[in-house]
Design a protein around this motif. Sequence first.
Motif, PDB file in Angstrom:
ATOM      1  N   ALA A 146    -139.818  37.938  -4.640  1.00 12.62           N
ATOM      2  CA  ALA A 146    -138.357  38.014  -4.598  1.00 12.62           C
ATOM      3  C   ALA A 146    -137.825  37.632  -3.219  1.00 12.62           C
ATOM      4  O   ALA A 146    -136.670  37.911  -2.894  1.00 12.62           O
ATOM      5  CB  ALA A 146    -137.898  39.419  -4.969  1.00 12.62           C
ATOM      6  N   SER A 147    -138.674  37.025  -2.407  1.00 11.72           N
ATOM      7  CA  SER A 147    -138.315  36.588  -1.042  1.00 11.72           C
ATOM      8  C   SER A 147    -137.865  37.744  -0.154  1.00 11.72           C
ATOM      9  O   SER A 147    -136.951  37.604   0.655  1.00 11.72           O
ATOM     10  CB  SER A 147    -137.241  35.500  -1.075  1.00 11.72           C
ATOM     11  N   LEU A 148    -138.493  38.884  -0.325  1.00 14.27           N
ATOM     12  CA  LEU A 148    -138.221  40.055   0.509  1.00 14.27           C
ATOM     13  C   LEU A 148    -139.525  40.535   1.134  1.00 14.27           C
ATOM     14  O   LEU A 148    -140.601  40.306   0.589  1.00 14.27           O
ATOM     15  CB  LEU A 148    -137.631  41.203  -0.322  1.00 14.27           C
ATOM     16  N   SER A 149    -139.418  41.197   2.254  1.00 14.80           N
ATOM     17  CA  SER A 149    -140.574  41.835   2.879  1.00 14.80           C
ATOM     18  C   SER A 149    -140.503  43.316   2.565  1.00 14.80           C
ATOM     19  O   SER A 149    -139.457  43.939   2.741  1.00 14.80           O
ATOM     20  CB  SER A 149    -140.552  41.625   4.392  1.00 14.80           C
ATOM     21  N   TYR A 150    -141.607  43.871   2.119  1.00 14.86           N
ATOM     22  CA  TYR A 150    -141.621  45.290   1.781  1.00 14.86           C
ATOM     23  C   TYR A 150    -141.793  46.146   3.023  1.00 14.86           C
ATOM     24  O   TYR A 150    -142.649  45.888   3.867  1.00 14.86           O
ATOM     25  CB  TYR A 150    -142.732  45.615   0.785  1.00 14.86           C
TER      26      TYR A 150
END
Length: 170
Positions: free
Chosen positions: A124-128
């Motif tokens: 989702a093009s996010l960094s966790y």
Amino acid sequence: MATKKYVAKYRLLKETYERITGKGISDITWYRIVASLKQYFSLSIESANAQSIVETYAQLKRKCPAFSFRTSNFSSRWQAFKHFYDAREVQYTGQQFLVALADYLKINLDAVPRSTRYYWFNQASLSYNALHFYQSKDLALVAFVATQWAINKRSQPMKSATIEVLTLVK
């Protein structure tokens, strides 16, 4: 027969989609996308919000290439996406979101490998980050990706030990 105004708007929307995604698409692919947008987003080519709908879908597609109407189990994945997307004003930490997602998908969070959680966010093009705050609408794509994992896990047969296996262990 389509009017000139309709055809012009149809082509403009296709160009908008291609510009945002950075990819050219064939006319038949665009036709299929429009049909799906009509079904899921109530798109009407000549409406005032048509441009906004196409831009939104193109941005989702750019962020998450797996966001496709043609994927297996799209309806279930779409429901998970909408559940989190419609709660726009809600903020979650990464950990709170995973707990809410596990509750929504009815999965045991402890059974989800750590690398899989990072994969969901990455798709989702996010960094966790467990402590970082995210907007619910931004996490909707994570829910979309995670739903496929949950569906795949549910469809796997449960492993059970037979008498023969148990005797071999002794």
